[in-house]
Scaffold this active site. Sequence first.
Site, PDB file in Angstrom:
ATOM      1  N   ASP A  58      11.584  15.751 -17.777  1.00 46.38           N
ATOM      2  CA  ASP A  58      10.338  15.171 -18.249  1.00 46.38           C
ATOM      3  C   ASP A  58       9.873  14.021 -17.359  1.00 46.38           C
ATOM      4  O   ASP A  58      10.652  13.122 -17.018  1.00 46.38           O
ATOM      5  CB  ASP A  58      10.538  14.663 -19.684  1.00 46.38           C
ATOM      6  CG  ASP A  58       9.273  14.099 -20.293  1.00 46.38           C
ATOM      7  OD1 ASP A  58       8.341  14.874 -20.520  1.00 46.38           O
ATOM      8  OD2 ASP A  58       9.223  12.876 -20.528  1.00 46.38           O
ATOM      9  N   ALA A  59       8.592  14.031 -17.004  1.00 46.00           N
ATOM     10  CA  ALA A  59       7.905  12.917 -16.330  1.00 46.00           C
ATOM     11  C   ALA A  59       8.774  12.222 -15.284  1.00 46.00           C
ATOM     12  O   ALA A  59       9.046  11.023 -15.369  1.00 46.00           O
ATOM     13  CB  ALA A  59       7.410  11.907 -17.372  1.00 46.00           C
ATOM     14  N   VAL A  60       9.194  12.968 -14.273  1.00 45.55           N
ATOM     15  CA  VAL A  60      10.104  12.401 -13.278  1.00 45.55           C
ATOM     16  C   VAL A  60       9.454  11.316 -12.428  1.00 45.55           C
ATOM     17  O   VAL A  60      10.160  10.532 -11.776  1.00 45.55           O
ATOM     18  CB  VAL A  60      10.678  13.505 -12.364  1.00 45.55           C
ATOM     19  CG1 VAL A  60      11.502  14.501 -13.166  1.00 45.55           C
ATOM     20  CG2 VAL A  60       9.565  14.209 -11.593  1.00 45.55           C
ATOM     21  N   HIS A  61       8.117  11.246 -12.427  1.00 42.05           N
ATOM     22  CA  HIS A  61       7.456  10.178 -11.677  1.00 42.05           C
ATOM     23  C   HIS A  61       7.763   8.815 -12.271  1.00 42.05           C
ATOM     24  O   HIS A  61       7.509   7.786 -11.621  1.00 42.05           O
ATOM     25  CB  HIS A  61       5.946  10.406 -11.638  1.00 42.05           C
ATOM     26  CG  HIS A  61       5.351  10.721 -12.969  1.00 42.05           C
ATOM     27  ND1 HIS A  61       5.340  11.993 -13.495  1.00 42.05           N
ATOM     28  CD2 HIS A  61       4.747   9.931 -13.899  1.00 42.05           C
ATOM     29  CE1 HIS A  61       4.754  11.977 -14.689  1.00 42.05           C
ATOM     30  NE2 HIS A  61       4.383  10.730 -14.957  1.00 42.05           N
TER      31      HIS A  61
ATOM     32  N   GLU B 284       8.665  17.897 -14.272  1.00 40.93           N
ATOM     33  CA  GLU B 284       7.292  17.576 -14.646  1.00 40.93           C
ATOM     34  C   GLU B 284       6.910  16.343 -13.842  1.00 40.93           C
ATOM     35  O   GLU B 284       7.530  15.294 -13.998  1.00 40.93           O
ATOM     36  CB  GLU B 284       7.153  17.273 -16.136  1.00 40.93           C
ATOM     37  CG  GLU B 284       5.707  16.936 -16.512  1.00 40.93           C
ATOM     38  CD  GLU B 284       5.568  16.206 -17.835  1.00 40.93           C
ATOM     39  OE1 GLU B 284       4.486  16.299 -18.436  1.00 40.93           O
ATOM     40  OE2 GLU B 284       6.520  15.530 -18.260  1.00 40.93           O
TER      41      GLU B 284
ATOM     42  N   HIS C  19      -3.783  24.430 -14.902  1.00 40.77           N
ATOM     43  CA  HIS C  19      -4.180  24.397 -16.307  1.00 40.77           C
ATOM     44  C   HIS C  19      -5.559  23.763 -16.470  1.00 40.77           C
ATOM     45  O   HIS C  19      -6.441  24.305 -17.136  1.00 40.77           O
ATOM     46  CB  HIS C  19      -3.177  23.622 -17.163  1.00 40.77           C
ATOM     47  CG  HIS C  19      -3.702  23.288 -18.523  1.00 40.77           C
ATOM     48  ND1 HIS C  19      -4.438  22.143 -18.771  1.00 40.77           N
ATOM     49  CD2 HIS C  19      -3.662  23.962 -19.691  1.00 40.77           C
ATOM     50  CE1 HIS C  19      -4.818  22.131 -20.041  1.00 40.77           C
ATOM     51  NE2 HIS C  19      -4.353  23.223 -20.620  1.00 40.77           N
ATOM     52  N   HIS C  20      -5.740  22.583 -15.853  1.00 39.40           N
ATOM     53  CA  HIS C  20      -7.006  21.871 -15.999  1.00 39.40           C
ATOM     54  C   HIS C  20      -8.174  22.703 -15.454  1.00 39.40           C
ATOM     55  O   HIS C  20      -9.267  22.725 -16.036  1.00 39.40           O
ATOM     56  CB  HIS C  20      -6.952  20.534 -15.264  1.00 39.40           C
ATOM     57  CG  HIS C  20      -5.924  19.581 -15.791  1.00 39.40           C
ATOM     58  ND1 HIS C  20      -5.244  19.785 -16.967  1.00 39.40           N
ATOM     59  CD2 HIS C  20      -5.454  18.407 -15.278  1.00 39.40           C
ATOM     60  CE1 HIS C  20      -4.412  18.774 -17.175  1.00 39.40           C
ATOM     61  NE2 HIS C  20      -4.520  17.936 -16.164  1.00 39.40           N
TER      62      HIS C  20
ATOM     63  N   HIS D 205       2.859  22.286 -24.608  1.00 37.18           N
ATOM     64  CA  HIS D 205       2.936  21.414 -25.787  1.00 37.18           C
ATOM     65  C   HIS D 205       2.040  20.191 -25.603  1.00 37.18           C
ATOM     66  O   HIS D 205       1.390  19.740 -26.549  1.00 37.18           O
ATOM     67  CB  HIS D 205       4.384  20.993 -26.039  1.00 37.18           C
ATOM     68  CG  HIS D 205       4.900  19.977 -25.074  1.00 37.18           C
ATOM     69  ND1 HIS D 205       5.474  20.302 -23.867  1.00 37.18           N
ATOM     70  CD2 HIS D 205       4.904  18.611 -25.129  1.00 37.18           C
ATOM     71  CE1 HIS D 205       5.813  19.201 -23.224  1.00 37.18           C
ATOM     72  NE2 HIS D 205       5.476  18.159 -23.961  1.00 37.18           N
TER      73      HIS D 205
END
Length: 590
Positions: A253-256, A290, A318-319, A385
């Site tokens: 999750d959110a590795v940045h 991510e 996606h966007h 999600h």
Amino acid sequence: MHRFAVWAPGAEQVDLVTSPGPDEVRQPMVRSEGGWWRDDGPWAEHGTDYGYCVDGGPLTPDPRSAWQPVGVHGPSRVFDPERFEWHDDGWRGAHGGVGALGAVIYELHVGTFTHEGTLDAAIPRLDDLAALGVDVVELMPVAAFEGRWGWGYDGVHPYAVHEPYGGPEALQRFIDAAHQRGLGVALDVVYNHLGPSGNYLARFGPYFTDDHHTPWGQALNLDGAGNLAVRRWMLDNALRWFRDFHVDALRLDAVHELKDDSPTHVLAQLADETLILSRALERPLDLIAESDLNDPRMVESSQADGMGMDAQWSDDLHHALHAALTGERQGYYADFGSLAVVRQCLTRVFRHDGGWSSFRGSDWGRPVDPDTHDGRRFLGYLQTHDQVGNRALGDRIGALLTPGQQAIGAALVMTSAFTPMVFMGEEWAASTPWQYFTDFSDPDLAAAVRNGRRQEFAEHGWNADEVPDPQDPATRETSVLRWDERRDGDHARMLAWYHDLIALRRKEKVLTNGCLREVLVDSDEDAEWLVVRRGDLRVVANLAEQPQAVPLDGEPIDVVLAWDPAATSLRDAAVDLGAHGVAVVRVARS
């Protein structure tokens, strides 16, 4: 059997407490090298309850607790992973031993996948996923968090499996059952922060640092004093899922938000150690990030100064699809919406690849080289999600589009060069929303979450009273899938469409080669049509509200698959499609 040890580098005394309660046994631990404290007593049996007291403080769960049977605030319990009898001796990895790249991934949330909301209740539904053609089931986080229901991203015990889901052995049963059906399992793990309730790591040592900050506060201490033990806490956790639970892939999750100025970034270190374990276990082990950075370095080899991730989520695709299909342009959709942007994302992955991002207010990203980057290293999806649940009402794409428009989006994802992912229920255009829900016991925390959610959407023009209360049990209940509706009308039609798209993807090898440079896209903004060329296949989409003939670059010879066969026909160098129609056709080779 278990030997007790805990890292508490600044402590003067650490006591081990076993069988907490009236008959508890308290034993001082022995200081060891590197800030560790150890117990030299007998090995502990599976099922032993315990906790630690640091410098006379309260009983605290183990930072590496594998089992929290009475919740995140209670004592830990010894779990022996070797007690489980596995039935997957012949398992050689997901996707026929290839791994997650190019596989069809299915993201699910245990708590709303079934009414019971447990891992055991999810097992019978694995047959439905196998029949659909899924290769890998991705579980949203199962790390222990406070309360019964939640998304899982506020977990506070990364080593433990949420007890209301069934606990650690239930996860083993689920993965064993998945492997017996030919399904790999990916696990969503969160290392960038811990949740607000039940996080006791600071009692033991400098797990977090003020040197870096994230949207959740202090960052994980990956490069400051004591970072080696913290890094091992993270790395050992990741490797343990592969080794002890037979997990096939991790979604990070959110590795940045993993801030690390060390010579070797923790992600690159994890990639190297995962590769070593993969060779030892003789099966592929994948790491899927991510990342908000739009930087292909994320999926480049650690030996080439990359992060070494096998794949990453690609929100830009996606966007691009969402904005083009729905017409929404608010927030981060501002730079999306045109068919030209859809074309760019299908062929070059990122919309923001070094140019201006109006949402971020700066230049953003780096370009993907289609000659050197494999498209399968990027996950493509129509829903996730986040993209459903972070809407004010949790409305799915099916609530915003006609069935034909969703069919177009699904076709473009499934025939892309990307690794496709489906969010649970998407395949039958589930009527149930998927909303944000929590179950915090602290009334102040519950109120803060509730009010914060409503204020956030009020600032974007929503009526605050319309935003579901995350703490209301009905919010979770509303989000539970209704499996019975799959057999009805448009739901059944959509399910058949996803099944047929996946079957086509498996049959036509050109759809799974990941070669971005061979993906060509023709479009017409004014006429609202799009054609994606993959070998001798053409994915032809009519985004207009009226029928039209879509021109082709060659002579069509066969309709391979069509959303509305009755409204689909071939003519010289064109395909007639009904409103919001989509088809895959084969053209004569030149």
